[in-house]
Design an enzyme around this catalytic site. Structure first.
Site, PDB file in Angstrom:
ATOM      1  CD  GLU A  59      -4.857   3.322  34.420  1.00  0.00           C
ATOM      2  OE1 GLU A  59      -4.401   4.069  33.537  1.00  0.00           O
ATOM      3  OE2 GLU A  59      -5.641   2.373  34.175  1.00  0.00           O
ATOM      4  CG  HIS A  77      -0.712   3.469  30.727  1.00  0.00           C
ATOM      5  ND1 HIS A  77      -0.371   2.953  29.502  1.00  0.00           N
ATOM      6  CD2 HIS A  77      -1.992   3.076  30.957  1.00  0.00           C
ATOM      7  CE1 HIS A  77      -1.410   2.266  29.022  1.00  0.00           C
ATOM      8  NE2 HIS A  77      -2.389   2.309  29.889  1.00  0.00           N
ATOM      9  CD  GLU A 120      -6.554   6.436  26.108  1.00  0.00           C
ATOM     10  OE1 GLU A 120      -6.400   6.373  27.339  1.00  0.00           O
ATOM     11  OE2 GLU A 120      -6.059   5.642  25.307  1.00  0.00           O
ATOM     12  CD  GLU A 154      -3.203   5.975  29.937  1.00  0.00           C
ATOM     13  OE1 GLU A 154      -4.215   5.482  30.473  1.00  0.00           O
ATOM     14  OE2 GLU A 154      -2.924   5.815  28.730  1.00  0.00           O
ATOM     15  CG  ASN A 155      -5.722  11.786  32.868  1.00  0.00           C
ATOM     16  OD1 ASN A 155      -6.026  11.691  31.698  1.00  0.00           O
ATOM     17  ND2 ASN A 155      -6.545  11.450  33.858  1.00  0.00           N
TER      18      ASN A 155
HETATM   19  N1  0A1 Z   1      -6.115   4.315  28.876  1.00  0.00           N
HETATM   20  C1  0A1 Z   1      -6.927   3.810  29.930  1.00  0.00           C
HETATM   21  C2  0A1 Z   1      -8.270   3.360  29.568  1.00  0.00           C
HETATM   22  C3  0A1 Z   1      -9.253   4.356  29.107  1.00  0.00           C
HETATM   23  C4  0A1 Z   1      -9.561   4.438  27.786  1.00  0.00           C
HETATM   24  C5  0A1 Z   1     -10.547   5.248  27.327  1.00  0.00           C
HETATM   25  C6  0A1 Z   1     -11.216   6.000  28.234  1.00  0.00           C
HETATM   26  O1  0A1 Z   1     -12.238   6.797  27.840  1.00  0.00           O
HETATM   27  C7  0A1 Z   1     -12.717   6.627  26.563  1.00  0.00           C
HETATM   28  C8  0A1 Z   1     -10.913   5.949  29.583  1.00  0.00           C
HETATM   29  C9  0A1 Z   1      -9.917   5.120  30.002  1.00  0.00           C
HETATM   30  C10 0A1 Z   1      -6.264   2.565  30.478  1.00  0.00           C
HETATM   31  O2  0A1 Z   1      -5.813   1.741  29.714  1.00  0.00           O
HETATM   32  O3  0A1 Z   1      -6.241   2.407  31.672  1.00  0.00           O
HETATM   33 ZN    ZN Z   2      -4.061   1.140  29.767  1.00  0.00          ZN
END
Ligand code: 0A1
Ligand code: ZN
Length: 859
Positions: free
Chosen positions: A296, A299, A119, A262-263
Site C-alpha cells: 500500500e 502505491h 476502489e 491505498e487511499n
Molecule cells: N487496490 C487495493 C486492493 C483493493 C481493490 C479493490 C477493493 O475493493 C473493491 C479494495 C482493495 C490493493 O491493491 O491493495
Molecule cells: Zn495494490
C-alpha cells in the site's frame, strides 16, 4: 439479466472534468448526509449532457452555481444534466444508509466504525460524481459526527481545522493538496487506539506516522509501524521515491472485502494485515503484514502519483506494485523462499484461472463488473511481466525506465502502453514484441527436447513454445520469453552453447522454436530451464527421476533445485496413479538429500514440501479428485515411513530458543513444521505433535502442530482443536485459523460439521474474513470434501453463495471461483459442477458480480 459489457477499446476521454471538490459529511448510522460542491468544467467543444455516476443513495438536492437546478433526469446508473455552463459549481446533497451497507463498498458502518472503500467504483455510492480514474481533483473534506462515539474523524491529506458544536458533535476539516481520482478518497470515523511515530525522508521532510487500531490492540500494531518505516526507506534507496505529505495514516478495520486500500495518505487495512504478535500471529502472518504494508505504501507512487487512465489498465498499478512489494520482501527476508511463494500462487491459482472461462490478459479487454478483475492474473501474472522487464533490462535499466515513467507521467492517469514506452525510450530497447504479454492470455507451454549424438558427442536442444487457446482468444502468437538456461553434466560441469545464444544465463525464445547446439559434451548433459521462474509459463521437459536428482545436486540456481524436487514428487505421484511403485533408489536419494542439506533450513524446508493438490491439478487433465487425492496421500504416507528417521532428525534439529521473527529462525521453524507434518503419519507422530503443541511459545509452532494433527488421528486432532478454540475464543483473527483448519479437514460429515460451525458465536456472514476462513477454505482447499462424488459439496457452497450474494456480491463472486474452474476435472465432476452453476445463473436477483463469472463459465 441485462448486463452492460464495457470494452477497453471503447475508451473515450471524459466530456467534463472536476478539478475541485469540497465535501461536508454529516455522519449518522442510518442517514448520513453528504454535501458535495464540485468545480465542473466542460472538456472540448460539445453540447452533450453531463452524466454523473450514482447508485444506492437518495438525491436530496442539486444546484448549479448556487441555484436549484432541475434540468436533470435519473438514468440507469446515475443522473444526466442538460444545458450546464462551461464551468460551474455543482452542489449535490445526498443521503445514504451506512449501517445497512453490507456490501462494504462506498461508506459503511461496522463494529462502530465508519469507513469507506471507493476502489473501484464505490465513490458513486457516496455522491453523484464522475467516478472514473482519469478525473483528478483536489479535495477538502469536513467530517462531522458524534464526539463520544467517533472521537477520531479522518480523511485524506492534512487536518486544517476542527471544532465542536453544542449538540455533542465535533468536526474536522482535511485538505489533500494532491489531485486524485475519487477511488482514492477515504473517510474513517471511530474510537481507536493510536500508535504514533515519525519518519524523516532523505530530503528532510518530517512525516508523522499514525496507526489506528481497535481499543486495546496497540501492542499488536508495533510490527506494522516498523514495517512501514522499512518500506519508506527501501523505496528511497531502491527507486529514489519519497513520501509526499506531512502525515501518513493507516487504519485497521475488522470488516473489509480485500486486504487493504491505498487511499491517499489514509490507508485502510483489513486488521488481519496489521495486527501481529508472537502469541497470535504466525511467521507467515508477520510476513504478510510487512508485505501488505509495503504494497500500500508503494502505491503512493505507483498508483496514486501516476494512476490508471481506465480500469482496464489496472495492472499498470497492481502488477508493478506487487513486483515492488515482492522485491522489498525478498530484500527484507530471503530471495528463494519468496520466489517459491510467488510461483506457488502462479501454479495453484493463476494457471487455473488462465485455463478457465475467466481467462483474461493482464490488461483485460472486456469487463462486466470491475471488482471481478482484481485477479491473480492482473496482480500476480502482471507482476511476473514486470519482473521480466527487470530480467531483460537489468536492475539499472529497469530503474532508468522507472525514472523516465515518473518524469513523463507524474500527476497523470495513463495506460500500460505508456509504461512500456517509458521503459523502451529509457533503455533504447525495442519492447514491442515483448508487450504482447499485455494482450495475450493463457499459459504458454515451453517444450524442451534433446537429441544426443554419441559418435559426434554433440547435443541438440530445441526449445519451443505453444499457448493453448483460451475461452476469450482462439488464436495465439509466439511471445517473447526469457528462458533462464543451464546445461549440466553428471559431475556438475556447466557448458556454453556453440552459438552463444545463452547470454547472461538467458535464452530468448521469441519464435515458435529455438535450437541450441552443444559440441563435445558428455551424454549426461541436461537442459535445465526456467531458473528463478524466469517467465510465467509451464515447462514440458521430460526428465527421469535420476536426471531430476542430478539437477537438484548441481544446478546453480536454487529455484531450479527446488523445482527439480517438486517435479520428482510429481513424477512419484504419477507412478502411484499408474499403480506402479516408487523405486527404492528414489527413497535412498531423498535420504541423502536431507542429510546433505540438513543445515540449509531454507532450502530443506521447501524441498520437503510435497506439491499441493491444486498444483498437481495443473500438470494433469480430467482430474478424478478422489483418485489424485488418494495417490498424493499414499505418497505422503510412504514418504513419512521411508524417511522417518531423517525427518525426526530434522524436527529435533532446531533447538527451541525463545521466539523471534528473524529469517534464520523462520526458516528453521518452517523446516521443523514441515517435518512434523510428515511425521504425523507415523506411529510416533501423536507424541511429537502433542509435545510441540504443549511447549509452543508462539503461534507458528502451535498452528504447525495443529496442521500436522490434521493428517494424524482424529482423536488427537479434535482434542487439540478444542483446546485451541477455548484459548482463542475471544480473538476472531486467530479463530479464523481454526475455522480454516476445520473446513479443510477430511471427514465424512464435513458438510454437517461446517453447518455446525456456521452457528459458532464468532461466525457471522457479515464479516468477509470469517466467510473466507470457513466457506472459502472449504471450496478452495478441501478438494475431497468439495468434490464429493454426489455433488453435495458443490450444492452446499452454492446454497451458501445464494444467500451471501444478497449482502456481499464481491465476496460471493470470489468464493464462486472453484466452481467455475470445472474444465480441469473428470467428466463426472464437470456435470455436477455445471448443474450448480446453472442453478446460480438462473437465480433471480443474482448480482452482476456472480453473474459475470458464472455465465462466462457456462458459455
Ligand atoms: N487496490 C487495493 C486492493 C483493493 C481493490 C479493490 C477493493 O475493493 C473493491 C479494495 C482493495 C490493493 O491493491 O491493495
Ligand atoms: Zn495494490
Amino acid at each position: 439479466m441485462s448486463v452492460n459489457v464495457k470494452r477497453r477499446l471503447d475508451y473515450q476521454p471524459p466530456l467534463y472534468t472536476i478539478t475541485n471538490v469540497v465535501m461536508h459529511v454529516q455522519l449518522h448510522a442510518t442517514a448520513t448526509r453528504i454535501k458535495t460542491v464540485s468545480t465542473v468544467q466542460r472538456v472540448g467543444d460539445h453540447n452533450s449532457p453531463l452524466f454523473l455516476d450514482g447508485e444506492k443513495m437518495q438525491l436530496l438536492s442539486l444546484a448549479v452555481n448556487g441555484e436549484a437546478y432541475n434540468l436533470y433526469s435519473h438514468v440507469e446508473g446515475g443522473i444526466s444534466l442538460t444545458e450546464v455552463p462551461d464551468t460551474f459549481e455543482l452542489t449535490v446533497e445526498t443521503e445514504i444508509d451506512p449501517q445497512n451497507n453490507k456490501a462494504l463498498e462506498g461508506l459503511y458502518l461496522s463494529n462502530g466504525v465508519f469507513c469507506t472503500q471507493c476502489e473501484a467504483e464505490g465513490f458513486r455510492r457516496i455522491t453523484y460524481f464522475l467516478d472514473r480514474p482519469d478525473v483528478l481533483a483536489k479535495y477538502e473534506v469536513t467530517v462531522s459526527g458524534d464526539k463520544e462515539k467517533y472521537p477520531t474523524l479522518l480523511a485524506n491529506g492534512n487536518p486544517i481545522a476542527k471544532g465542536e458544536e453544542s449538540d455533542g458533535t465535533h468536526w474536522v476539516t482535511w485538505q489533500d493538496p494532491h489531485p486524485k481520482p475519487c477511488y482514492l478518497f477515504a473517510l474513517v470515523a471511530g474510537d481507536f487506539d493510536l500508535l504514533e511515530d515519525s519518519y524523516t525522508t532523505t530530503s528532510g521532510r518530517d512525516v508523522k506516522l499514525e496507526l489506528y487500531v481497535d481499543k486495546g490492540k496497540r501492542d499488536k500494531g508495533v510490527f506494522a509501524l516498523e514495517s512501514l518505516k522499512r518500506a519508506m526507506k527501501w523505496d528511497e534507496d531502491t527507486f529514489g521515491l519519497e513520501y509526499d505529505l506531512d502525515i501518513y495514516m493507516i487504519v485497521a478495520v475488522d470488516f473489509f472485502n480485500m486486504g487493504a486500500m491505498e487511499n491517499k495518505g489514509l490507508n485502510v487495512f483489513n486488521s488481519k494485515f496489521v495486527l501481529a504478535d508472537q502469541d497470535s500471529a504466525t511467521d507467515e502472518d508477520f510476513f504478510n503484514v510487512e508485505s501488505v504494508i509495503a504494497h500500500e505504501y508503494f502505491h503512493n507512487w505507483t498508483g496514486n502519483r501516476v494512476t490508471c487512465r481506465d480500469w482496464f489498465q489496472l495492472s499498470l498499478k497492481e502488477g508493478l506494485t506487487v513486483f515492488r512489494d515482492q522485491q522489498f520482501s525478498a530484500d527484507m527476508t530471503s530471495a528463494l523462499s519468496n520466489r517459491i511463494k510467488h510461483v506457488r500462487v502462479m501454479r495453484e491459482h493463476q494457471f487455473a484461472e488462465d485455463a478457465s472461462a475467466m481467462s483474461h490478459p493482464i490488461r483485460p479487454d472486456e469487463v462486466i463488473e470491475m471488482n471481478n478483475f482484481y485477479t491473480v492474473t492482473v496482480y500476480d501474472k502482471g507482476a511476473e511481466v514486470i519482473r521480466m522487464f527487470h530480467t531483460l533490462l537489468g536492475a539499472d535499466g529497469f530503474r532508468k525506465g522507472m525514472d523516465e515513467y515518473f518524469r513523463r507521467h507524474d500527476g497523470q492517469a495513463v495506460t500500460c502502453d505508456d509504461f512500456v514506452a517509458a521503459m523502451q525510450t529509457a533503455t533504447e530497447r525495442d519492447l514491442s514484441h515483448f508487450a504482447k504479454w499485455y494482450s495475450q492470455s493463457g499459459t504458454p507451454v515451453v517444450g524442451v527436447s534433446r537429441m544426443y549424438d554419441k559418435q559426434k558427442r554433440t547435443l541438440h536442444i530445441s526449445l519451443s513454445q505453444h499457448t493453448p487457446a483460451t475461452a476469450n482468444q482462439q488464436e495465439k502468437e509466439p511471445l517473447y520469453i526469457p528462458v533462464a538456461f543451464e546445461c549440466i553434466d553428471d559431475t556438475g560441469k556447466h557448458y556454453p552453447d556453440d552459438d552463444g545464444l545463452i547470454k547472461d544465463g538467458l535464452v530468448i525464445l521469441d519464435k515458435p522454436s529455438v535450437s541450441l547446439m552443444f559440441s563435445d559434451v558428455p551424454e549426461s548433459c541436461l537442459p535445465v530451464v526456467l531458473g528463478n521462474f524466469s517467465a510465467p509459463v509451464k515447462v514440458d521437459n521430460p526428465l527421469s527421476a535420476k536426471e531430476l536428482l542430478q539437477i537438484f545436486r548441481f544446478a546453480d540456481d536454487p529455484f531450479n533445485r527446488w523445482d527439480a524436487m517438486q517435479s520428482l514428487y510429481d513424477w512419484c505421484i504419477t507412478q502411484i496413479e499408474l499403480d506402479k511403485s516408487v523405486p527404492d533408489s528414489v527413497w535412498k536419494a531423498l535420504a541423502d538429500v536431507i542429510a546433505a542439506e540438513k543445515d540449509n533450513h531454507e532450502l530443506l524446508g521447501e524441498c520437503l514440501s510435497i506439491p499441493s493438490f491444486e498444483t498437481l491439478c495443473q500438470t494433469r487433465v480430467g482430474v478424478d479428485v478422489a483418485a489424485l487425492a488418494s495417490a498424493r496421500q499414499s505418497f505422503c504416507a510412504q514418504f513419512a515411513s521411508e524417511l522417518q528417521s531423517a525427518l525426526l532428525t530434522v524436527w529435533n534439529g532446531f533447538s527451541s530458543v525463545s521466539y523471534t521473527y528473524k529469517q534464520t529462525d523462520v526458516n528453521a521453524r518452517r523446516c521443523k513444521n514441515v517435518a512434523l507434518g510428515h511425521l504425523a503419519r507415523t506411529a510416533d507422530g501423536e507424541a511429537l505433535i502433542e509435545k510441540q503443541f504443549a511447549e509452543a511459545d508462539n503461534m507458528t509452532d502451535s498452528l504447525g502442530a495443529l496442521r500436522a494433527a490434521q493428517s494424524g488421528s482424529a482423536e488427537v486432532f479434535n482434542s487439540l482443536m478444542t483446546a485451541f478454540e477455548q484459548k482463542w475464543n475471544h480473538d476472531p483473527l486467530v479463530l479464523d485459523k481454526w475455522f480454516a483448519l476445520n473446513a479443510t479437514t477430511e471427514r465424512e460429515d464435513i458438510l454437517a460439521h461446517i453447518t455446525m460451525l456456521k452457528s459458532h458465536p464468532q461466525f457471522t456472514m457479515g464479516n468477509p474474513n470469517r466467510v473466507r476462513a470457513l466457506i472459502g477454505s472449504f471450496a478452495f482447499y478441501n478438494p475431497v470434501g468439495f468434490h464429493q462424488p454426489d455433488g453435495s459439496g458443490y450444492q452446499y457452497v452454492t446454497d451458501y453463495l445464494l444467500e451471501l450474494d444478497q449482502h456481499n456480491p464481491q465476496v460471493a463472486a470470489r468464493i464462486v471461483t472453484p466452481l467455475t474452474q470445472w474444465q480441469n476435472y473428470a467428466d463426472k465432476h464437470q456435470q455436477k459442477m455445471k448443474a450448480q452453476l446453472t442453478r446460480l445463473v438462473n437465480h433471480e436477483g443474482l448480482s452482476k458480480d456472480v453473474f459475470e463469472k458464472v455465465s462466462k463459465s457456462l458459455a
